[in-house]
Design an enzyme around this catalytic site. Structure first.
Site, mmCIF file in Angstrom:
data_model
loop_
_atom_site.group_PDB
_atom_site.id
_atom_site.type_symbol
_atom_site.label_atom_id
_atom_site.label_comp_id
_atom_site.label_asym_id
_atom_site.label_seq_id
_atom_site.Cartn_x
_atom_site.Cartn_y
_atom_site.Cartn_z
ATOM 1 N N VAL A 141 48.928 35.308 37.416
ATOM 2 C CA VAL A 141 47.384 35.142 37.712
ATOM 3 C C VAL A 141 46.855 36.154 37.048
ATOM 4 C CG1 VAL A 141 45.611 35.305 39.423
ATOM 5 C CG2 VAL A 141 47.833 34.042 39.870
ATOM 6 N N LYS A 142 45.656 35.865 36.183
ATOM 7 C CA LYS A 142 45.062 37.066 35.472
ATOM 8 C C LYS A 142 44.086 37.628 36.435
ATOM 9 C CE LYS A 142 43.702 35.758 31.229
ATOM 10 N NZ LYS A 142 43.030 34.901 30.306
#
Length: 369
Positions: A141-142
């Site tokens: 997840v960025k």
């Protein structure tokens, strides 16, 4: 003709090659599968700009849009539904890489809503949601490395969610990112969690640093210092990486199964046409790093790239001297990187808003078709 051995040599030097532009077309055409099989590509990231382009220029998403739009009128939810499908498929395609590298590579990155960049709690909650809904062990997840983002990053690591930390520009902020990772791991271990099942990369945006610094140097008439800060900045960051993940604090976590938070070089296409187009690949080669490239940079490196062994650890003294020279010339490093972070967050948010506008327009056109 592409010389695949250049990328193989790059991988052998310790650099994991990722692609920065996941798209539905890349999946459907078999291009991503080919990049994995032939070009030593071991990771891929996604972003709203690429999605928006595919949405606006073709009909690849039309059927899905009709279906999802029939269940919700929340445009953000429509996007998430489509994006998560793409991410799951890419994760499955990358899964053999993840298995082969024992969870080091083979990741696909999905970005949290960029408009939440300064909201710690909502960023954290959305990251947990993505981890649960994608339901793949090779998802990153960025989360952007804003100050509120640091707290969300630590909280996610403590919950066992792997994070790609984006939009890092400064050495000071990178140190805070590494600290957030360590603190998150320490909380995870203290709670009885498995430190070996959570990873992170710290994504430095490279070429934009030169773009901003060069603009200021041009105004000051100091063109002799142009085109140097981005590489120097990354090399100094890597030195911090070596220090942090080589001390006793880290040794304790490593014994618990933790893996280092690798440096990832992003935005590695040269924006200035007078610079060598593979400069940010050739000059940033070192063990346990990632280079996320656009396809054109991959092709350029295949054609004429040179694998310079451990170029990341060269010129450290010169990098420190350069920072002093820039300050003497009137370039405020701290203002450069602060400007880049603010602009980066805004650009990501603007792109997301544009994407949502595009989805609304496309849904409207499909409804009247």
């Amino acid at each position: 003709m592409a010389d695949h051995t250049r990328l193989q040599d790059l991988s052998a030097a310790g650099v994991s090659v990722w692609i920065d532009s996941l798209s539905r077309e890349m999946l459907d055409s078999g291009q991503l599968a080919s990049l994995i099989a032939d070009d030593s590509v071991v990771g891929v990231t996604s972003n709203p700009t690429i999605f928006q382009k595919a949405l606006a220029e073709g009909d690849l998403y039309d059927e899905q849009l009709r279906e999802v739009a029939g269940t919700t009128d929340d445009t953000v939810e429509v996007f998430f539904a489509l994006a998560i499908d793409d991410i799951r498929e890419a994760c499955d395609l990358m899964r053999p890489v993840w298995d082969r590298t024992e969870g080091i590579d083979g990741y696909v990155s999905l970005e949290v809503d960029p408009t939440l960049a300064y909201d710690r709690e909502q960023t954290f909650e959305q990251a947990l949601r993505f981890s649960k809904e994608v339901d793949r062990p090779n998802l990153y997840v960025k989360i952007p490395a804003t100050e509120p983002g640091l707290g969300a990053i630590e909280d996610c690591i403590a919950k066992g969610v792997s994070i790609n930390v984006t939009l890092i520009f400064s050495l000071e902020r990178y140190a805070a990112v590494a600290e957030a990772y360590l603190r998150g791991l320490e909380r995870l271990v203290a709670g009885g969690g498995d430190a070996g099942k959570v990873l992170s990369v710290a994504s430095f945006f490279v070429s934009r640093v030169d773009t901003e610094a060069d603009k200021r140097l041009d105004a000051l008439g100091r063109t002799d210092l142009q085109g140097k800060l981005a590489v120097a900045n990354a090399r100094l960051a890597y030195q911090h990486y070596l220090d942090v993940f080589g001390d006793d604090r880290w040794a304790y976590l490593a014994r618990k199964g933790a893996r280092p938070q690798r440096c990832l070089w992003a935005s590695t296409s040269a924006k200035n046409p007078t610079y060598r187009d593979v400069i940010y690949v050739e000059e940033l080669i070192g063990p346990d790093t990632v280079n996320t490239m656009p396809l054109e940079t991959v092709r350029a490196f295949q054609d004429h790239g040179e694998v310079k062994s451990n170029s990341l650890t060269a010129g450290i003294d010169e990098a420190n001297v350069l920072l002093a020279d820039l300050a003497a010339a009137g370039v405020d490093y701290h203002d450069v990187v602060a400007t880049l972070e603010a602009e980066g967050v805004q650009k990501f948010a603007d792109s997301f808003v544009e994407l949502l506008d595009g989805i609304r327009a496309k849904v409207g056109s499909l409804a009247t078709a």
